[in-house]
Design a protein around this motif. Structure first.
Motif, mmCIF file in Angstrom:
data_model
loop_
_atom_site.group_PDB
_atom_site.id
_atom_site.type_symbol
_atom_site.label_atom_id
_atom_site.label_comp_id
_atom_site.label_asym_id
_atom_site.label_seq_id
_atom_site.Cartn_x
_atom_site.Cartn_y
_atom_site.Cartn_z
ATOM 1 N N ALA A 156 0.775 -1.351 -0.170
ATOM 2 C CA ALA A 156 -0.018 -0.047 -0.063
ATOM 3 C C ALA A 156 0.907 1.275 -0.211
ATOM 4 C CB ALA A 156 -0.994 0.087 1.232
ATOM 5 N N ILE A 157 0.328 2.303 -0.728
ATOM 6 C CA ILE A 157 1.012 3.798 -0.432
ATOM 7 C C ILE A 157 0.910 4.197 0.901
ATOM 8 C CG2 ILE A 157 0.667 5.967 -1.210
ATOM 9 C CD1 ILE A 157 -0.400 4.894 -3.956
ATOM 10 N N PRO A 158 1.929 4.744 1.752
ATOM 11 C CA PRO A 158 1.705 5.244 2.790
ATOM 12 C C PRO A 158 0.693 6.157 3.126
ATOM 13 C CG PRO A 158 3.841 5.213 2.187
ATOM 14 C CD PRO A 158 3.232 4.791 0.999
ATOM 15 N N TYR A 159 0.055 6.115 4.134
ATOM 16 C CA TYR A 159 -1.172 6.785 4.709
ATOM 17 C C TYR A 159 -2.412 7.008 3.751
ATOM 18 C CZ TYR A 159 3.223 8.565 6.782
ATOM 19 O OH TYR A 159 4.473 8.586 7.344
ATOM 20 N N SER A 160 -2.449 5.738 2.924
ATOM 21 C CA SER A 160 -3.678 5.856 2.162
ATOM 22 C C SER A 160 -4.988 5.012 2.575
ATOM 23 C CB SER A 160 -3.316 4.957 0.743
ATOM 24 O OG SER A 160 -2.889 3.542 1.030
ATOM 25 N N GLY A 161 -4.872 4.646 3.801
ATOM 26 C CA GLY A 161 -6.175 3.965 4.311
ATOM 27 C C GLY A 161 -6.425 2.463 3.684
ATOM 28 N N SER A 162 -5.500 1.880 3.236
ATOM 29 C CA SER A 162 -5.402 0.794 2.433
ATOM 30 C C SER A 162 -6.076 -0.542 3.569
ATOM 31 C CB SER A 162 -4.354 0.192 1.599
ATOM 32 O OG SER A 162 -4.256 -0.965 1.265
ATOM 33 N N THR A 163 -6.429 -1.539 2.788
ATOM 34 C CA THR A 163 -6.669 -2.824 3.710
ATOM 35 C C THR A 163 -5.609 -3.776 3.450
ATOM 36 O OG1 THR A 163 -8.129 -3.552 1.861
ATOM 37 C CG2 THR A 163 -9.382 -2.407 3.710
ATOM 38 N N GLU A 164 -4.622 -3.423 2.466
ATOM 39 C CA GLU A 164 -3.317 -4.422 2.385
ATOM 40 C C GLU A 164 -2.677 -4.598 3.642
ATOM 41 O OE1 GLU A 164 -1.175 -4.818 -1.547
ATOM 42 O OE2 GLU A 164 -2.292 -2.766 -1.800
ATOM 43 N N ASP A 166 0.287 -6.567 3.887
ATOM 44 C CA ASP A 166 1.519 -6.954 3.444
ATOM 45 C C ASP A 166 2.216 -6.308 2.503
ATOM 46 O OD1 ASP A 166 0.295 -8.326 1.420
ATOM 47 O OD2 ASP A 166 1.726 -9.894 1.412
ATOM 48 N N SER A 167 3.423 -6.295 2.171
ATOM 49 C CA SER A 167 4.270 -5.792 1.293
ATOM 50 C C SER A 167 5.393 -6.627 0.876
ATOM 51 C CB SER A 167 4.825 -4.278 1.770
ATOM 52 O OG SER A 167 5.841 -4.684 2.550
ATOM 53 N N LEU A 168 5.757 -6.463 -0.373
ATOM 54 C CA LEU A 168 6.804 -7.178 -0.961
ATOM 55 C C LEU A 168 7.797 -6.494 -1.906
ATOM 56 C CD1 LEU A 168 8.096 -10.179 -1.418
ATOM 57 C CD2 LEU A 168 6.722 -10.535 -3.536
ATOM 58 N N THR A 169 9.080 -6.404 -1.549
ATOM 59 C CA THR A 169 9.933 -5.394 -2.204
ATOM 60 C C THR A 169 11.229 -5.912 -2.508
ATOM 61 O OG1 THR A 169 8.759 -3.784 -0.686
ATOM 62 C CG2 THR A 169 10.716 -3.030 -1.981
ATOM 63 N N TRP A 170 11.854 -5.374 -3.331
ATOM 64 C CA TRP A 170 13.190 -5.740 -4.030
ATOM 65 C C TRP A 170 14.103 -4.342 -3.532
ATOM 66 C CZ3 TRP A 170 15.030 -10.396 -5.598
ATOM 67 C CH2 TRP A 170 14.115 -11.199 -6.228
ATOM 68 N N LEU A 171 15.394 -4.584 -2.691
ATOM 69 C CA LEU A 171 16.098 -3.502 -2.165
ATOM 70 C C LEU A 171 17.380 -4.066 -2.498
ATOM 71 C CD1 LEU A 171 16.247 -3.070 1.582
ATOM 72 C CD2 LEU A 171 15.106 -5.143 0.497
ATOM 73 N N SER A 193 6.877 0.010 7.466
ATOM 74 C CA SER A 193 5.734 -1.210 8.098
ATOM 75 C C SER A 193 4.350 -1.021 7.124
ATOM 76 C CB SER A 193 5.312 -1.146 9.503
ATOM 77 O OG SER A 193 4.504 -1.841 9.822
ATOM 78 N N PRO A 194 3.749 -1.994 6.887
ATOM 79 C CA PRO A 194 2.195 -1.760 6.357
ATOM 80 C C PRO A 194 1.345 -1.120 7.186
ATOM 81 C CG PRO A 194 3.071 -4.219 6.037
ATOM 82 C CD PRO A 194 4.039 -3.365 6.804
ATOM 83 N N ALA A 195 1.635 -0.930 8.305
ATOM 84 C CA ALA A 195 0.790 -0.160 9.395
ATOM 85 C C ALA A 195 0.617 1.287 8.851
ATOM 86 C CB ALA A 195 1.326 -0.435 10.673
ATOM 87 N N ILE A 196 1.704 1.717 8.250
ATOM 88 C CA ILE A 196 1.686 3.050 7.630
ATOM 89 C C ILE A 196 0.690 3.048 6.486
ATOM 90 C CG2 ILE A 196 3.026 4.895 6.704
ATOM 91 C CD1 ILE A 196 3.764 4.446 9.759
ATOM 92 N N LEU A 228 15.317 -9.607 -1.290
ATOM 93 C CA LEU A 228 13.979 -9.441 -1.267
ATOM 94 C C LEU A 228 13.460 -9.428 0.130
ATOM 95 C CD1 LEU A 228 11.041 -9.692 -3.165
ATOM 96 C CD2 LEU A 228 11.487 -12.223 -2.852
ATOM 97 N N ILE A 229 12.310 -8.570 0.368
ATOM 98 C CA ILE A 229 11.809 -8.474 1.671
ATOM 99 C C ILE A 229 10.391 -8.601 1.812
ATOM 100 C CG2 ILE A 229 12.054 -6.033 1.540
ATOM 101 C CD1 ILE A 229 12.911 -6.000 4.673
ATOM 102 N N HIS A 230 9.744 -9.292 2.504
ATOM 103 C CA HIS A 230 8.343 -9.603 2.696
ATOM 104 C C HIS A 230 7.927 -9.098 4.095
ATOM 105 C CE1 HIS A 230 4.643 -11.824 3.827
ATOM 106 N NE2 HIS A 230 4.253 -11.142 2.741
ATOM 107 N N THR A 231 7.064 -8.126 4.354
ATOM 108 C CA THR A 231 6.644 -7.624 5.658
ATOM 109 C C THR A 231 4.949 -7.823 5.599
ATOM 110 O OG1 THR A 231 8.525 -6.292 5.878
ATOM 111 C CG2 THR A 231 6.465 -5.895 7.079
ATOM 112 N N LYS A 232 4.643 -8.397 6.512
ATOM 113 C CA LYS A 232 3.345 -8.794 7.217
ATOM 114 C C LYS A 232 2.741 -8.209 8.464
ATOM 115 C CE LYS A 232 -0.855 -10.992 6.836
ATOM 116 N NZ LYS A 232 -1.811 -10.525 5.978
ATOM 117 N N LEU A 233 1.807 -7.393 8.161
ATOM 118 C CA LEU A 233 1.241 -6.665 9.563
ATOM 119 C C LEU A 233 0.118 -7.672 10.261
ATOM 120 C CD1 LEU A 233 0.751 -3.904 11.049
ATOM 121 C CD2 LEU A 233 -1.029 -3.617 9.546
ATOM 122 N N THR A 234 0.466 -8.068 11.202
ATOM 123 C CA THR A 234 -0.419 -9.003 11.865
ATOM 124 C C THR A 234 -1.467 -8.307 12.842
ATOM 125 O OG1 THR A 234 1.273 -9.237 14.000
ATOM 126 C CG2 THR A 234 1.412 -10.879 12.164
#
Length: 266
Positions: A156-164, A166-171, A193-196, A228-234
């Motif tokens: 999700a885009i930060p501060y977008s109020g998304s319901t997503e 988790d995120s998956l990103t190459w860095l 964090s997906p919390a944002i 590759l990094i995957h982050t899941k908001l629980t």
């Protein structure tokens, strides 16, 4: 001028067992220094007391107060040096005040059989070369992000109020290699964090506690490649969030898994 990772982590002073680093404002995350960097510096200070054949197995960090530009002094102390495990605590001070506490656990291999394999990357993840680069926008993004390159697979885009959740990103890092252990710690905190993204408007966030468990990839690692990094908001309740992050090396081997508790508020 940017301070490279290599310069920041190698140009330090020693005072007995203590290590003194110099933080610069291009490594800030808001008004505080990037937490992943602070934890990595605490690890590197602790590493001076550990036997080189003992690999980092776990790292726990608590952030007591924000650390800003200037001298950051880490004072490591041996808590236990056993036959198989070594535990070292490193306390970070700035301007005479405690800013962070890191506890590093190093250990020898205890079993040569992989009884439960580490996690593997998500199937069908598009390669980084197929994804448009994410630009750094000065003034809108934390300053430390200019030291990294990103390719967003999903999130999700930060501060977008998304319901997503988790995120998956190459860095990858733009400027320097600091060793597999420290880089795994640094990268495990590099993605917002997906919390944002769940927040419907601008919000503040800060890490309360963070724990990283490290794997030892079975093959040489290209530190300068795409990780590759995957982050899941629980959960995100009462202004406190919890997420789990998994990090893979450019070779597709699991490098670390971490859990983080953070405060998120308007």
């Amino acid at each position: 001028m940017l301070t490279t990772l290599e310069h920041l982590t190698t140009q330090f002073e020693r005072d007995g067992d203590a290590t003194i680093y110099t933080l610069t404002d291009d490594w800030l995350q808001g008004r505080a220094a990037f937490g992943g960097l602070v934890a990595a510096l605490g690890l590197m200070a602790a590493r001076h007391l550990a036997a080189p054949d003992r690999r980092l197995r776990a790292l726990q960090t608590t952030f007591v107060r924000p650390s800003g530009p200037g001298a950051l002094r880490f004072e490591p102390s041996m808590e236990r040096d056993g036959r198989n495990l070594t535990q070292i605590r490193a306390i970070g001070f700035q301007n005479g005040e405690r800013v962070a506490t890191t506890r590093a656990i190093f250990g020898l291999p205890l079993d040569s059989v992989d009884r439960v394999p580490p996690p593997v990357p998500p199937a069908d993840t598009p390669g980084p070369d197929t994804i448009e680069p994410a630009p750094y926008v000065d003034g809108l993004m934390p300053k430390f992000l200019q030291h990294f390159e990103f390719r967003w697979v999903r999130g999700a885009i930060p501060y977008s109020g998304s319901t997503e959740t988790d995120s998956l990103t190459w860095l990858r890092a733009r400027d320097g290699q600091i060793g597999l252990e420290a880089l795994s710690v640094l990268f495990s905190d590099a993605i917002p964090s997906p919390a944002i993204g769940v927040m419907p408007g601008l919000a503040k966030s800060s890490t309360v506690a963070w724990s990283v468990s490290l794997f030892e990839p079975p093959e040489p690692v290209d530190e300068s490649g795409w990780w590759l990094i995957h982050t899941k908001l629980t959960s995100l309740r009462d202004g406190f969030g919890h997420h789990v992050t998994t990090l893979w090396t450019p070779e597709g081997q699991a490098a670390a898994v971490s859990e983080q508790t953070l405060a998120v508020y308007p």
